[in-house]
Design a protein around this motif. Sequence first.
Motif, PDB file in Angstrom:
ATOM      1  N   ALA A  50       0.866  -1.170   0.000  1.00 23.91           N
ATOM      2  CA  ALA A  50       0.000   0.000   0.000  1.00 23.91           C
ATOM      3  C   ALA A  50       0.910   1.228   0.000  1.00 23.91           C
ATOM      4  CB  ALA A  50      -0.888   0.011   1.235  1.00 23.91           C
TER       5      ALA A  50
ATOM      6  N   CYS B 193      -3.916   7.513   0.555  1.00 21.25           N
ATOM      7  CA  CYS B 193      -3.350   6.170   0.534  1.00 21.25           C
ATOM      8  C   CYS B 193      -4.096   5.360  -0.510  1.00 21.25           C
ATOM      9  CB  CYS B 193      -3.474   5.518   1.899  1.00 21.25           C
ATOM     10  SG  CYS B 193      -2.877   3.825   1.964  1.00 21.25           S
TER      11      CYS B 193
ATOM     12  N   SER C  53      -4.530   1.196  -1.878  1.00 22.58           N
ATOM     13  CA  SER C  53      -4.234  -0.201  -1.579  1.00 22.58           C
ATOM     14  C   SER C  53      -3.318  -0.792  -2.646  1.00 22.58           C
ATOM     15  CB  SER C  53      -5.534  -0.993  -1.486  1.00 22.58           C
ATOM     16  OG  SER C  53      -6.241  -0.942  -2.706  1.00 22.58           O
ATOM     17  N   SER C  54      -2.796  -1.977  -2.358  1.00 21.48           N
ATOM     18  CA  SER C  54      -1.758  -2.549  -3.227  1.00 21.48           C
ATOM     19  C   SER C  54      -2.237  -2.806  -4.648  1.00 21.48           C
ATOM     20  CB  SER C  54      -1.214  -3.832  -2.622  1.00 21.48           C
ATOM     21  OG  SER C  54      -2.237  -4.808  -2.545  1.00 21.48           O
TER      22      SER C  54
ATOM     23  N   TRP D 101      -1.810  -5.188   2.000  1.00 22.45           N
ATOM     24  CA  TRP D 101      -2.755  -5.141   0.877  1.00 22.45           C
ATOM     25  C   TRP D 101      -3.635  -3.893   0.983  1.00 22.45           C
ATOM     26  CZ3 TRP D 101      -1.535  -8.413  -2.718  1.00 22.45           C
ATOM     27  CH2 TRP D 101      -1.013  -9.673  -2.386  1.00 22.45           C
ATOM     28  N   LEU D 102      -3.987  -3.561   2.205  1.00 24.97           N
ATOM     29  CA  LEU D 102      -4.913  -2.453   2.431  1.00 24.97           C
ATOM     30  C   LEU D 102      -4.169  -1.221   2.943  1.00 24.97           C
ATOM     31  CD1 LEU D 102      -7.819  -4.422   4.155  1.00 24.97           C
ATOM     32  CD2 LEU D 102      -7.590  -3.788   1.740  1.00 24.97           C
ATOM     33  N   CYS D 103      -4.822  -0.091   2.823  1.00 26.73           N
ATOM     34  CA  CYS D 103      -4.218   1.145   3.320  1.00 26.73           C
ATOM     35  C   CYS D 103      -3.990   1.091   4.813  1.00 26.73           C
ATOM     36  CB  CYS D 103      -5.130   2.323   2.990  1.00 26.73           C
ATOM     37  SG  CYS D 103      -4.974   2.905   1.294  1.00 26.73           S
TER      38      CYS D 103
END
Length: 124
Positions: free
Chosen positions: A33, A50, A52-53, A102-104
């Motif tokens: 991220a 931000c 995510s990936s 994976w997530l912010c």
Amino acid sequence: QLQLVESGGGLVQPGGSLRLSCAASGFTLDYYAIGWFRQAPGKEREGVSCISSRGGSANYVDSGKGRFTISRDNVKNTVYLQMNSLKPEDTAIYYCAAAPSWLCVSEPGEYDYWGQGTQVTVSS
């Protein structure tokens, strides 16, 4: 050498636009991220946005909603921050950072890699 390099900052008049870029070298951003932070003189560092990936989700600081757009191109290993309708209070050094998530994530301490920053100055 693992690094993030920001570019695209500069001097712009109020109401103008800039697109910041954050390019990674030495590692792939696919599993990270990416956050943008800024710090103005005499102020604390602030999270701006931000993504995510995989780019499926993004968030923004309240003052940036409707004006800023974050995006990423994992093929180019680069993340962008499009900033429109810029205001003098957007003046700061802008940093990008990568977090192995994976997530912010919101906490600066969760980011492993940081760029050197790019100056954004909004002034007439």
